[in-house]
Design an enzyme around this catalytic site. Sequence first.
Site, mmCIF file in Angstrom:
data_model
loop_
_atom_site.group_PDB
_atom_site.id
_atom_site.type_symbol
_atom_site.label_atom_id
_atom_site.label_comp_id
_atom_site.label_asym_id
_atom_site.label_seq_id
_atom_site.Cartn_x
_atom_site.Cartn_y
_atom_site.Cartn_z
ATOM 1 N N GLY A 9 0.689 -1.350 -0.158
ATOM 2 C CA GLY A 9 0.109 -0.057 -0.127
ATOM 3 C C GLY A 9 0.808 1.365 -0.027
ATOM 4 C CB VAL A 10 4.440 2.045 0.502
ATOM 5 C CG1 VAL A 10 5.380 3.135 0.348
ATOM 6 C CG2 VAL A 10 4.638 1.610 2.169
ATOM 7 C CG MET A 12 8.398 4.227 -5.142
ATOM 8 S SD MET A 12 9.156 2.385 -5.497
ATOM 9 C CE MET A 12 10.767 3.039 -5.497
ATOM 10 N N PRO A 13 6.885 7.524 -6.079
ATOM 11 C CG PRO A 13 7.945 9.496 -5.318
ATOM 12 C CD PRO A 13 7.669 7.934 -4.677
ATOM 13 C CG LEU A 15 11.365 10.340 -13.120
ATOM 14 C CD1 LEU A 15 12.245 9.242 -13.749
ATOM 15 C CD2 LEU A 15 10.815 11.215 -13.985
ATOM 16 N N GLY A 16 12.563 9.255 -9.815
ATOM 17 C CA GLY A 16 13.341 9.888 -8.663
ATOM 18 C C GLY A 16 14.757 10.115 -9.088
ATOM 19 N N GLY A 18 19.115 9.091 -8.435
ATOM 20 C CA GLY A 18 20.008 8.059 -7.771
ATOM 21 C C GLY A 18 21.444 8.771 -7.947
ATOM 22 C CE1 TYR A 48 25.347 2.368 -4.641
ATOM 23 C CE2 TYR A 48 23.766 4.222 -4.529
ATOM 24 C CZ TYR A 48 24.083 2.841 -5.266
ATOM 25 O OH TYR A 48 23.143 2.189 -6.044
ATOM 26 C CG HIS A 107 23.504 -2.869 -2.878
ATOM 27 N ND1 HIS A 107 24.095 -1.692 -2.500
ATOM 28 C CD2 HIS A 107 23.355 -2.830 -4.217
ATOM 29 C CE1 HIS A 107 24.193 -0.959 -3.430
ATOM 30 N NE2 HIS A 107 23.916 -1.737 -4.751
HETATM 31 P P1 NAP Z 1 22.510 6.209 -15.409
HETATM 32 O O1 NAP Z 1 21.443 6.846 -14.578
HETATM 33 O O2 NAP Z 1 21.917 5.232 -16.293
HETATM 34 O O3 NAP Z 1 23.256 7.024 -16.088
HETATM 35 C C1 NAP Z 1 24.044 8.308 -15.624
HETATM 36 C C2 NAP Z 1 24.725 8.838 -16.626
HETATM 37 O O4 NAP Z 1 24.132 9.547 -17.459
HETATM 38 C C3 NAP Z 1 25.865 9.923 -15.933
HETATM 39 O O5 NAP Z 1 27.039 9.941 -16.838
HETATM 40 C C4 NAP Z 1 25.096 11.245 -16.536
HETATM 41 O O6 NAP Z 1 26.200 12.200 -16.365
HETATM 42 C C5 NAP Z 1 24.386 10.890 -17.637
HETATM 43 N N1 NAP Z 1 23.051 11.664 -17.823
HETATM 44 C C6 NAP Z 1 22.156 11.976 -16.899
HETATM 45 N N2 NAP Z 1 21.101 12.553 -17.574
HETATM 46 C C7 NAP Z 1 21.593 12.944 -18.702
HETATM 47 C C8 NAP Z 1 20.849 13.484 -20.129
HETATM 48 N N3 NAP Z 1 19.773 13.921 -19.748
HETATM 49 N N4 NAP Z 1 21.488 13.597 -21.179
HETATM 50 C C9 NAP Z 1 22.810 13.101 -21.152
HETATM 51 N N5 NAP Z 1 23.483 12.323 -20.263
HETATM 52 C C10 NAP Z 1 22.850 12.310 -19.041
HETATM 53 O O7 NAP Z 1 23.506 5.444 -14.355
HETATM 54 P P2 NAP Z 1 23.396 5.057 -12.891
HETATM 55 O O8 NAP Z 1 23.710 6.204 -11.917
HETATM 56 O O9 NAP Z 1 24.399 4.110 -12.734
HETATM 57 O O10 NAP Z 1 21.909 4.396 -12.576
HETATM 58 C C11 NAP Z 1 21.007 5.454 -11.829
HETATM 59 C C12 NAP Z 1 20.865 4.985 -10.426
HETATM 60 O O11 NAP Z 1 20.384 3.473 -10.059
HETATM 61 C C13 NAP Z 1 22.313 5.119 -9.835
HETATM 62 O O12 NAP Z 1 22.433 6.520 -9.486
HETATM 63 C C14 NAP Z 1 21.621 4.337 -8.218
HETATM 64 O O13 NAP Z 1 20.999 5.237 -7.471
HETATM 65 C C15 NAP Z 1 21.216 3.288 -8.931
HETATM 66 N N6 NAP Z 1 21.742 1.962 -9.031
HETATM 67 C C16 NAP Z 1 21.579 0.939 -8.462
HETATM 68 C C17 NAP Z 1 22.421 -0.226 -8.510
HETATM 69 C C18 NAP Z 1 22.131 -1.433 -7.811
HETATM 70 O O14 NAP Z 1 22.904 -2.310 -7.903
HETATM 71 N N7 NAP Z 1 21.170 -1.495 -6.832
HETATM 72 C C19 NAP Z 1 23.546 -0.230 -9.640
HETATM 73 C C20 NAP Z 1 23.783 0.883 -10.351
HETATM 74 C C21 NAP Z 1 22.866 2.106 -9.886
HETATM 75 P P3 NAP Z 1 26.065 13.641 -15.709
HETATM 76 O O15 NAP Z 1 26.075 13.246 -14.171
HETATM 77 O O16 NAP Z 1 27.390 14.369 -15.955
HETATM 78 O O17 NAP Z 1 24.858 14.324 -15.957
#
Ligand code: NAP
Length: 283
Positions: A9-10, A12-13, A15-16, A18, A48, A107
């Site tokens: 029931g929570v 969640m947006p 789009l968020g 990271g 992180y 994780h």
């Molecule tokens: P991502 O969101 O796929 O890509 C981020 C990259 O895209 C950055 O280099 C960013 O550069 C660039 N970017 C962002 N918006 C842009 C745009 N509008 N136009 C062009 N380039 C753009 O990569 P991610 O950070 O790996 O994944 C997103 C989130 O998922 C993470 O931050 C984290 O919270 C989570 N995550 C979780 C796991 C897990 O194991 N659970 C693993 C990986 C990630 P700039 O910053 O220079 O804009």
Amino acid sequence: MQSVTLNNGVEMPILGFGVFQIPAEQTEQAVTEALAAGYRLLDTASSYGNEEAVGRAVKNSGVPREDLFVTTKLYVQDAPAEENTERAFETSLAKLGLDHVDLYLMHQPYGDVYGQWRAMEALNRQGRAKAIGVANFYPDRLLDLIINNEITPAVDQIETHPFFQRADYQELMREHGVQIQSWGGFAEGKNDLFTNPLLSEIGEKHGKSVAQVVLRWLVQRGVVAIPKSVRPERMAENLDVFGFELTDEQMSAVATLDTGGSLFFDHRDPAMVRWLSARRVDG
Ligand code: NAP
């Protein structure tokens, strides 16, 4: 902001924001700018190294806590897992400066997953983690966890982007009430995502960027997305995906980009199990 309702029931947006790979010293500013841009879902993790910075930005933002959805993650724990999970959670809460998180994720699918999950179930029952879920679980591990435990994970956060779409897995999750959340929605730019001809062509038709097409495609599939950016103009661009819709034809065209495999690594690869398990962090 559009939201999804999790299996308990929570809300969640969909789009968020990271914060993976944002250095701790840059994170407070990035999160401050993201909150100012309108993001309300923040996704961090103990591994992180930037939970404290996220917490400072939240505290100074003036955004009411009830308007925020904060996710953090538990890293693989040494035995005894239940005790260490509880301790890791306390550490994360203290670093974030919060008295609860909205979503607590395991994780990695490693270690004493059952011990960790039982402790997470207890945190959920106490209301200190409003929802609990997993990340990087493949279908076999997710089903095993669901079948052999009381609480079904609310979310599985997995690599999901145009080159690795996870449509069958999303269907299986849907059958079991698990919400799919994408990490690496832009594949971190791999495979020349931002200049992909098909995604560019679709973007031109809508007057939108490739990034916006990708996020729109995820949201339209019902996938929660958490793009990362340290640039305010991109933060705003990435939020602006609710004023247009991809046609069925465009959705089908994007489906053809699927390679069916990871662009990063497979969590079932023995080398990755070794590497990811060797890391040990506080939380
Ligand atoms: P991502 O969101 O796929 O890509 C981020 C990259 O895209 C950055 O280099 C960013 O550069 C660039 N970017 C962002 N918006 C842009 C745009 N509008 N136009 C062009 N380039 C753009 O990569 P991610 O950070 O790996 O994944 C997103 C989130 O998922 C993470 O931050 C984290 O919270 C989570 N995550 C979780 C796991 C897990 O194991 N659970 C693993 C990986 C990630 P700039 O910053 O220079 O804009």
